[in-house]
Design a protein around this motif. Sequence first.
Motif, PDB file in Angstrom:
ATOM      1  N   ASN A 161       0.810  -1.211   0.000  1.00  0.00           N
ATOM      2  CA  ASN A 161       0.000   0.000   0.000  1.00  0.00           C
ATOM      3  C   ASN A 161       0.845   1.264   0.000  1.00  0.00           C
ATOM      4  N   ALA A 175       1.103   2.245  -3.538  1.00  0.00           N
ATOM      5  CA  ALA A 175      -0.143   2.872  -4.015  1.00  0.00           C
ATOM      6  C   ALA A 175      -0.257   4.308  -3.502  1.00  0.00           C
ATOM      7  N   LEU A 186      -0.461   7.792  -5.678  1.00  0.00           N
ATOM      8  CA  LEU A 186      -1.617   8.680  -5.612  1.00  0.00           C
ATOM      9  C   LEU A 186      -1.252  10.083  -5.125  1.00  0.00           C
ATOM     10  N   GLY A 193      -6.270  -0.367  -4.191  1.00  0.00           N
ATOM     11  CA  GLY A 193      -5.701   0.865  -4.733  1.00  0.00           C
ATOM     12  C   GLY A 193      -5.535   0.802  -6.241  1.00  0.00           C
ATOM     13  N   SER A 244      -8.052   3.038  -8.045  1.00  0.00           N
ATOM     14  CA  SER A 244      -7.743   4.468  -7.892  1.00  0.00           C
ATOM     15  C   SER A 244      -6.554   4.877  -8.752  1.00  0.00           C
ATOM     16  N   SER A 286      -8.392  10.912  -6.638  1.00  0.00           N
ATOM     17  CA  SER A 286      -7.715   9.655  -6.362  1.00  0.00           C
ATOM     18  C   SER A 286      -7.582   9.393  -4.870  1.00  0.00           C
ATOM     19  N   TYR A 339      -9.396   6.204  -3.247  1.00  0.00           N
ATOM     20  CA  TYR A 339      -8.523   5.223  -2.579  1.00  0.00           C
ATOM     21  C   TYR A 339      -9.025   4.927  -1.173  1.00  0.00           C
ATOM     22  N   GLU A 391     -11.942   2.718  -1.511  1.00  0.00           N
ATOM     23  CA  GLU A 391     -11.521   1.376  -1.931  1.00  0.00           C
ATOM     24  C   GLU A 391     -10.969   0.589  -0.729  1.00  0.00           C
TER      25      GLU A 391
END
Lengths: 108, 139
Positions: A54, A57, A61, B19, B22, B43, B47, B50
Amino acid sequence: MTVQALAEALCLTPLCMPEPDREVEGGYIGDLLSWVMGNAQSGDAWITIMSNDNVVAVAVLTDVACVILSEGVTLDGRLRELAEKKGINVFSTELSSFAVGAKVAALL
Amino acid sequence: MAALTFHYDVDGQDFSSAGEASVAVKKKLRQLGFPSDVIRRCSIAMYEGEINMVIHANGGTADVLVEPEKITIILEDHGPGIPDVELAMKEGYSTSTEAIRTMGFGAGMGLPNMKRYTESLEIETEVGVGTKLTMVVKV
């Protein structure tokens, strides 16, 4: 300053560096991912002790310039590949989050 | 112009792939040329939603409607529902387990972040049936 120059100046260990020319504009220290999501800015060097999927991710983002894993934390091979694929620069250091944060701040 | 729509299934079993939807939406919005703060807000909000569906509801679906003036994100699950929405909206309130916290989640910032980064957040929820979130980000 570029991510590569920052890494060299602080003797960070590169775990993957797909975008060495990204500009570092600021820094953020945090391990709670939702908190980081809400507060890290694009172009930040994000300092954390978290090293799960994560993290990649959240780095994508928030559009941070790089992730610096402190306190000797590192990434396994699969996560390095994932970060590489997503264009996320990741470094490791033995320094504490506070110590590396102070050094990043001094350089910017 | 008709809205562009994207649909994603969010896998509740696989925490490590959370993720992905997203990240895919972020990429699409960037290709479409939306401003970076709009992309960022969409996003982040998506996220958080999600992750919530993975943590609490064993997954669900995400639908994103892209129009020139606004982006609508609809997240729907068949999870346990939210018994007290007002309490869930409080920063720092979380029902996540210790295992989830060690992964860096469960700070009780999910719904507050979604509210903060969107122009509107509508929550339809029924205990034992599921939850539907509709978020709008104006361009």
